[in-house]
Design a protein around this motif. Sequence first.
Motif, PDB file in Angstrom:
ATOM      1  N   ASP A   1      48.956  89.536 105.108  1.00  0.00           N
ATOM      2  CA  ASP A   1      50.208  89.429 104.224  1.00  0.00           C
ATOM      3  C   ASP A   1      50.997  87.772 105.249  1.00  0.00           C
ATOM      4  OD1 ASP A   1      51.863  90.050 102.395  1.00  0.00           O
ATOM      5  OD2 ASP A   1      53.327  91.024 104.282  1.00  0.00           O
ATOM      6  N   THR A   2      50.831  87.254 103.988  1.00  0.00           N
ATOM      7  CA  THR A   2      51.725  86.612 104.588  1.00  0.00           C
ATOM      8  C   THR A   2      53.372  86.085 104.400  1.00  0.00           C
ATOM      9  OG1 THR A   2      50.053  84.858 103.135  1.00  0.00           O
ATOM     10  CG2 THR A   2      52.656  83.413 103.713  1.00  0.00           C
ATOM     11  N   ALA A   3      53.447  87.172 104.018  1.00  0.00           N
ATOM     12  CA  ALA A   3      54.668  87.094 104.230  1.00  0.00           C
ATOM     13  C   ALA A   3      55.115  88.122 105.265  1.00  0.00           C
ATOM     14  CB  ALA A   3      55.946  87.984 103.521  1.00  0.00           C
ATOM     15  N   ALA A   4      54.906  89.154 106.411  1.00  0.00           N
ATOM     16  CA  ALA A   4      54.960  89.098 107.537  1.00  0.00           C
ATOM     17  C   ALA A   4      54.497  88.422 109.030  1.00  0.00           C
ATOM     18  CB  ALA A   4      53.397  90.536 108.229  1.00  0.00           C
ATOM     19  N   LEU A   5      53.183  87.341 108.452  1.00  0.00           N
ATOM     20  CA  LEU A   5      52.754  86.646 108.907  1.00  0.00           C
ATOM     21  C   LEU A   5      54.040  85.438 109.223  1.00  0.00           C
ATOM     22  CD1 LEU A   5      49.185  85.398 108.004  1.00  0.00           C
ATOM     23  CD2 LEU A   5      50.099  86.561 110.175  1.00  0.00           C
ATOM     24  N   MET A   6      54.626  85.204 108.838  1.00  0.00           N
ATOM     25  CA  MET A   6      56.503  84.541 107.640  1.00  0.00           C
ATOM     26  C   MET A   6      57.409  84.975 109.147  1.00  0.00           C
ATOM     27  SD  MET A   6      56.189  82.626 104.658  1.00  0.00           S
ATOM     28  CE  MET A   6      57.372  81.621 105.048  1.00  0.00           C
ATOM     29  N   ARG A   7      56.798  86.755 108.687  1.00  0.00           N
ATOM     30  CA  ARG A   7      58.727  87.007 109.825  1.00  0.00           C
ATOM     31  C   ARG A   7      58.468  86.995 110.924  1.00  0.00           C
ATOM     32  NH1 ARG A   7      58.054  90.227 105.335  1.00  0.00           N
ATOM     33  NH2 ARG A   7      56.084  91.906 106.360  1.00  0.00           N
TER      34      ARG A   7
ATOM     35  N   GLU B   1      46.660  78.591 104.507  1.00  0.00           N
ATOM     36  CA  GLU B   1      44.893  78.427 103.904  1.00  0.00           C
ATOM     37  C   GLU B   1      44.018  78.379 104.856  1.00  0.00           C
ATOM     38  OE1 GLU B   1      43.224  74.217 102.295  1.00  0.00           O
ATOM     39  OE2 GLU B   1      44.454  74.117 102.183  1.00  0.00           O
ATOM     40  N   TRP B   2      44.004  77.813 106.176  1.00  0.00           N
ATOM     41  CA  TRP B   2      43.213  78.227 107.410  1.00  0.00           C
ATOM     42  C   TRP B   2      43.448  79.407 108.148  1.00  0.00           C
ATOM     43  CZ3 TRP B   2      39.568  74.853 107.549  1.00  0.00           C
ATOM     44  CH2 TRP B   2      39.420  73.556 107.509  1.00  0.00           C
ATOM     45  N   HIS B   3      44.163  80.271 108.107  1.00  0.00           N
ATOM     46  CA  HIS B   3      44.565  81.724 108.354  1.00  0.00           C
ATOM     47  C   HIS B   3      45.149  81.191 109.710  1.00  0.00           C
ATOM     48  CE1 HIS B   3      43.434  83.186 104.566  1.00  0.00           C
ATOM     49  NE2 HIS B   3      42.427  82.811 104.788  1.00  0.00           N
ATOM     50  N   GLU B   4      45.633  80.484 110.500  1.00  0.00           N
ATOM     51  CA  GLU B   4      45.875  79.892 111.735  1.00  0.00           C
ATOM     52  C   GLU B   4      47.888  80.907 111.956  1.00  0.00           C
ATOM     53  OE1 GLU B   4      42.683  76.841 112.851  1.00  0.00           O
ATOM     54  OE2 GLU B   4      45.176  76.111 112.038  1.00  0.00           O
ATOM     55  N   LEU B   5      48.403  80.884 113.390  1.00  0.00           N
ATOM     56  CA  LEU B   5      49.141  80.060 113.956  1.00  0.00           C
ATOM     57  C   LEU B   5      49.518  79.709 114.426  1.00  0.00           C
ATOM     58  CD1 LEU B   5      52.601  82.473 114.325  1.00  0.00           C
ATOM     59  CD2 LEU B   5      51.341  83.020 116.076  1.00  0.00           C
TER      60      LEU B   5
ATOM     61  N   THR C   1      59.938  75.380 121.610  1.00  0.00           N
ATOM     62  CA  THR C   1      58.605  76.211 120.666  1.00  0.00           C
ATOM     63  C   THR C   1      59.382  76.464 118.842  1.00  0.00           C
ATOM     64  OG1 THR C   1      57.637  76.060 122.269  1.00  0.00           O
ATOM     65  CG2 THR C   1      56.214  76.879 120.780  1.00  0.00           C
ATOM     66  N   ARG C   2      59.075  76.066 118.143  1.00  0.00           N
ATOM     67  CA  ARG C   2      58.671  76.008 116.547  1.00  0.00           C
ATOM     68  C   ARG C   2      56.877  76.828 116.469  1.00  0.00           C
ATOM     69  NH1 ARG C   2      60.722  71.864 116.191  1.00  0.00           N
ATOM     70  NH2 ARG C   2      59.629  70.623 114.929  1.00  0.00           N
ATOM     71  N   TYR C   3      57.506  78.428 116.044  1.00  0.00           N
ATOM     72  CA  TYR C   3      56.460  78.733 115.473  1.00  0.00           C
ATOM     73  C   TYR C   3      56.115  78.815 113.191  1.00  0.00           C
ATOM     74  CZ  TYR C   3      56.263  79.709 119.549  1.00  0.00           C
ATOM     75  OH  TYR C   3      55.727  80.611 121.431  1.00  0.00           O
ATOM     76  N   SER C   4      54.760  78.458 113.050  1.00  0.00           N
ATOM     77  CA  SER C   4      54.713  78.566 111.830  1.00  0.00           C
ATOM     78  C   SER C   4      53.381  79.033 111.408  1.00  0.00           C
ATOM     79  CB  SER C   4      54.859  76.635 111.239  1.00  0.00           C
ATOM     80  OG  SER C   4      53.847  75.858 112.189  1.00  0.00           O
ATOM     81  N   ILE C   5      52.862  79.424 109.978  1.00  0.00           N
ATOM     82  CA  ILE C   5      51.301  79.508 110.177  1.00  0.00           C
ATOM     83  C   ILE C   5      50.886  78.326 109.296  1.00  0.00           C
ATOM     84  CG2 ILE C   5      52.285  81.835 109.885  1.00  0.00           C
ATOM     85  CD1 ILE C   5      52.403  82.108 106.848  1.00  0.00           C
TER      86      ILE C   5
ATOM     87  N   ALA D   1      51.544  70.173 117.786  1.00  0.00           N
ATOM     88  CA  ALA D   1      51.292  70.930 116.793  1.00  0.00           C
ATOM     89  C   ALA D   1      49.718  71.643 117.823  1.00  0.00           C
ATOM     90  CB  ALA D   1      51.280  71.216 115.609  1.00  0.00           C
ATOM     91  N   THR D   2      49.987  72.711 117.932  1.00  0.00           N
ATOM     92  CA  THR D   2      48.391  73.187 118.377  1.00  0.00           C
ATOM     93  C   THR D   2      48.569  75.104 117.661  1.00  0.00           C
ATOM     94  OG1 THR D   2      46.899  73.775 120.568  1.00  0.00           O
ATOM     95  CG2 THR D   2      49.230  74.560 120.848  1.00  0.00           C
ATOM     96  N   ARG D   3      46.830  75.054 117.472  1.00  0.00           N
ATOM     97  CA  ARG D   3      46.801  76.994 116.301  1.00  0.00           C
ATOM     98  C   ARG D   3      47.306  77.110 118.302  1.00  0.00           C
ATOM     99  NH1 ARG D   3      40.622  78.114 114.847  1.00  0.00           N
ATOM    100  NH2 ARG D   3      40.924  79.126 117.213  1.00  0.00           N
ATOM    101  N   ILE D   4      47.792  78.360 117.271  1.00  0.00           N
ATOM    102  CA  ILE D   4      47.839  80.044 119.436  1.00  0.00           C
ATOM    103  C   ILE D   4      47.519  81.034 118.518  1.00  0.00           C
ATOM    104  CG2 ILE D   4      49.477  81.513 118.932  1.00  0.00           C
ATOM    105  CD1 ILE D   4      49.867  78.152 120.573  1.00  0.00           C
TER     106      ILE D   4
END
Length: 54
Positions: A36-42, A9-13, A2-6, A25-28
Amino acid sequence: MTRYSIDPEWHELIAAWGTGEGDLATRIAAVPAGTDTAALMRLARALTHLSEAA
């Protein structure tokens, strides 16, 4: 694996899986606007690494 992304624009993992013929893909989870976008990317990177290790 599984690869994760954010989606900032829609504020979703999002989780995605390669199928050999494309990706699924599916919304988790929805995340709060203004997170913070950088925190979500981490977080997405860490979850991807965890999936890879498993």
